[in-house]
Each structure stands twice: as C-alpha cells, then as structure tokens.
Design a protein around this motif. Structure first.
Motif, PDB file in Angstrom:
ATOM      1  N   THR A 190      -3.718  10.804  -4.279  1.00 20.08           N
ATOM      2  CA  THR A 190      -2.719   9.875  -3.753  1.00 20.08           C
ATOM      3  C   THR A 190      -3.079   8.477  -4.236  1.00 20.08           C
ATOM      4  OG1 THR A 190      -2.477  11.214  -1.742  1.00 20.08           O
ATOM      5  CG2 THR A 190      -1.644   8.946  -1.664  1.00 20.08           C
ATOM      6  N   TRP A 191      -2.052   7.705  -4.667  1.00 20.06           N
ATOM      7  CA  TRP A 191      -2.311   6.328  -5.055  1.00 20.06           C
ATOM      8  C   TRP A 191      -1.111   5.459  -4.719  1.00 20.06           C
ATOM      9  CZ3 TRP A 191      -6.961   4.689  -5.632  1.00 20.06           C
ATOM     10  CH2 TRP A 191      -7.206   3.395  -6.141  1.00 20.06           C
ATOM     11  N   ARG A 192      -1.356   4.149  -4.763  1.00 18.74           N
ATOM     12  CA  ARG A 192      -0.409   3.136  -4.296  1.00 18.74           C
ATOM     13  C   ARG A 192       0.409   2.557  -5.453  1.00 18.74           C
ATOM     14  NH1 ARG A 192      -3.074  -1.695  -0.762  1.00 18.74           N
ATOM     15  NH2 ARG A 192      -1.195  -2.810  -0.093  1.00 18.74           N
ATOM     16  N   THR A 193       1.724   2.422  -5.255  1.00 17.65           N
ATOM     17  CA  THR A 193       2.550   1.781  -6.275  1.00 17.65           C
ATOM     18  C   THR A 193       2.308   0.273  -6.269  1.00 17.65           C
ATOM     19  OG1 THR A 193       4.419   1.589  -4.732  1.00 17.65           O
ATOM     20  CG2 THR A 193       4.366   3.526  -6.167  1.00 17.65           C
ATOM     21  N   ASP A 194       2.375  -0.342  -7.460  1.00 14.74           N
ATOM     22  CA  ASP A 194       2.164  -1.780  -7.560  1.00 14.74           C
ATOM     23  C   ASP A 194       3.471  -2.528  -7.303  1.00 14.74           C
ATOM     24  OD1 ASP A 194       3.681  -1.610  -9.899  1.00 14.74           O
ATOM     25  OD2 ASP A 194       1.960  -1.796 -11.234  1.00 14.74           O
ATOM     26  N   ARG A 195       3.495  -3.819  -7.594  1.00 11.78           N
ATOM     27  CA  ARG A 195       4.673  -4.634  -7.296  1.00 11.78           C
ATOM     28  C   ARG A 195       5.883  -4.197  -8.107  1.00 11.78           C
ATOM     29  NH1 ARG A 195       3.061 -10.834  -7.800  1.00 11.78           N
ATOM     30  NH2 ARG A 195       5.272 -11.014  -7.166  1.00 11.78           N
ATOM     31  N   GLN A 196       5.658  -3.559  -9.240  1.00 13.70           N
ATOM     32  CA  GLN A 196       6.757  -3.046 -10.066  1.00 13.70           C
ATOM     33  C   GLN A 196       7.113  -1.596  -9.726  1.00 13.70           C
ATOM     34  OE1 GLN A 196       4.072  -4.877 -11.695  1.00 13.70           O
ATOM     35  NE2 GLN A 196       5.421  -6.608 -11.263  1.00 13.70           N
TER      36      GLN A 196
END
Length: 316
Positions: A190-196
């Motif tokens: 699992t990982w986090r989406t960035d500002r884009q």
C-alpha cells in the motif's frame, strides 16, 4: 484502513449519465473548458497497441483530460488489509521486473486525488498468492517425488451430501474473502498518492493460475488518515484489477520461471472478470523491449474513480 468488506457483486456497473463528458475511443473522454479545446490523436506504443493521447489546441493550457470511471470488479478471496506500507513489494520473488505507474483522478472533476491509499496485490510468477500458498491454484516446475500418476481406478458412487465449503477458491470468479493461511506477504503493498494523484510500485510481472488471465488487484481508499502506523479509517472508493495484453503475456511465458508453469492459461478474451473495455476496464499501457521483455516492463494507467462512492468488491 477499513478492513475486509463485502458489497453487491463482482461487476458493479456505474451510471455515467450525470457526468458531463464526451467519450473518445472508448478509453478517455475530453473535457472542454471555457475558451479552450482538446483533440485526441492516436499513436502506437512499444507493444504495437494504439492509445489515445491528448493534444492541446491554441488557448487550451488550462484544460484537462477526464477519464471514464474505471471498472469495478470483485475483490477476490486473497485480499489482506493494508498489511505492508511500501512501494517495492517484490521481496525475493523471481520474475520480470515491473514498474507500475498509476494516477488516480476524480472522473467527474478531472482533479487528481492526493493522499489516497492505493493497495495492489497479485500472484507470483507461478500463480501463488502470499498468505495463501496452500490455497492458491497456481503451479509449475517438476511434480514432487511420489506424486500419484495415471487415472483413478475406482469410480465414485452415491450422491454427495451436505453443503459445499464456503469461499472455496475457484480461480474463475474470485469468491468470498478467505482468511490468510500463512505469514508470507510478498507481492503486496500500500502506498500514498502524491499531489498529482500519482503512485509508483515496483514488483514483478505476474504469472497465471487456473481460470484467470494475468492480472493485478487494486483498491483505492479515500477520506482516511495517514498515521505512524499506516492508513486508518476512510472508505474504499474503487476495487478493481489491472490487465496485460496477450502479446506481453506470451513474451513473458518464454522467460523463466514463467516458462516452467504447468498451469493452463486463460487468455484476456476468455477471462470472466475483464470487461473488454480497454483502459477503462483496467488494461495497462505497457512499455518494454519487444526483443527482450526480461529486462523489465513499465505499466501505466490513469484510474478515474468516484471518491464519494463506496466500492468494496465483495461477493462471489
């Protein structure tokens, strides 16, 4: 994370009538802003497949490309909730290196969705899922010594009685959730989406198992909170799968350890989950050396989701 959940069924079709968009080529739609316009052009990628790419006309610098809602599919029996917060999920598994570049956008507003939690999980090169090694239906290599050979000599008699076991993996339709049978967690993360709205995973090209084409499972969680322990709360706005075109799968099948698999393969067109709708259905855009896929593959996809919806992918 919200934990393992169930929902209405394996194929949740979404109503697009409220979305003010125009379908272009079945994969993407063009949003036209005031005083601006976009056009779609076709080009061939390294696999030979044709993809739609946006090109701006004069005065269109502020316009964006919206995407159709990405198809909802079954979660399948082998999901483990936010067990590993990481981008490189390979561990020590052998296989063709795969970089998965994803972008998550709101399919109505076209805006990227930042801080979402994206899960991916898939089988190894021989069709085995971590956490469920005893239950997985993949296989390969040489049969173990002493394995039975030939056809059974006795004919079963009588009528079976009682209820069949619930949640038994079928390979073809997913089935209800199964509790893990071991502590392995390779090829999960699992990982986090960035500002884009972007997130990148490093893994291996998946193999196949009985009744399914080559695929990767995914979930997108929103409205939760990132803490030192990981991602908590929120809800799953998308449960889907990523798919691979037949040319890439045939190329992978020539490379070890995929070439040692003894499992009959289901093609993309034969699969009961993929809805044949291209990128909207989860078909990845792939880039690789067509003469040597073993060097690695880059797969990319923009997922158009509805952050207000709840799609857990439950059911059988």
């Amino acid at each position: 994370m919200t934990g393992n959940q169930t929902a209405e069924g394996p194929k949740h079709k979404r109503d697009l009538t409220r979305r003010k968009v125009v379908v272009a080529g079945g994969a993407a739609v063009v949003a036209v802003g005031a005083g601006s316009a976009l056009a779609m052009t076709a080009s061939a990628d390294e696999t030979g497949s044709t993809t739609a790419r946006p090109t701006s006309s004069s005065g269109s610098s502020g316009a964006e490309v919206c995407y159709r809602l990405t198809s909802e599919t079954t979660e399948g029996p082998y999901y483990i909730d936010a067990d590993k917060i990481r981008r490189d999920i390979t561990e020590d598994k052998e296989g063709i290196p795969l970089t998965l570049d994803l972008k998550v956008v709101d399919s109505e507003t076209c805006k990227p969705i930042a801080d979402a939690a994206v899960d991916i999980w898939h089988c190894d090169a021989l069709g085995i899922y971590s956490g469920y090694e005893d239950a997985s239906t993949g296989g390969g290599g040489t049969p173990p010594t002493g394995a039975p050979t030939g056809a059974p000599t006795d004919t079963p008699s009588g009528t079976p009685t009682g209820e069949p076991p619930s949640g038994a993996p079928t390979g073809g339709t997913g089935g209800v959730h199964e509790e893990p049978t071991d502590d392995e967690r390779y090829l999960r993360g699992t990982w986090r989406t960035d500002r884009q709205g972007r997130v990148t995973f490093r893994t291996i090209f998946p193999g196949w198992y009985r009744g399914r084409c080559v695929h990767i499972h995914t979930k997108v969680h929103v409205d939760g909170e990132w803490t030192d322990a990981g991602y908590e709360g929120g809800h799953s706005c998308h449960t889907g799968q990523f798919f691979f075109d037949e040319e890439s799968v045939l190329a992978s099948a020539e490379v070890e350890p995929y070439s040692t698999s003894t499992t009959e393969r289901t093609t993309l067109t034969e699969d009961t989950i993929y809805d044949q709708s291209g990128a909207a259905g989860g078909l990845l855009k792939l880039k690789y050396n067509r003469k040597n896929i073993a060097k690695g593959v880059v797969g990319s996809l923009t997922m158009g989701v509805d952050p207000e919806a709840t799609n857990t992918g439950g059911g059988t």
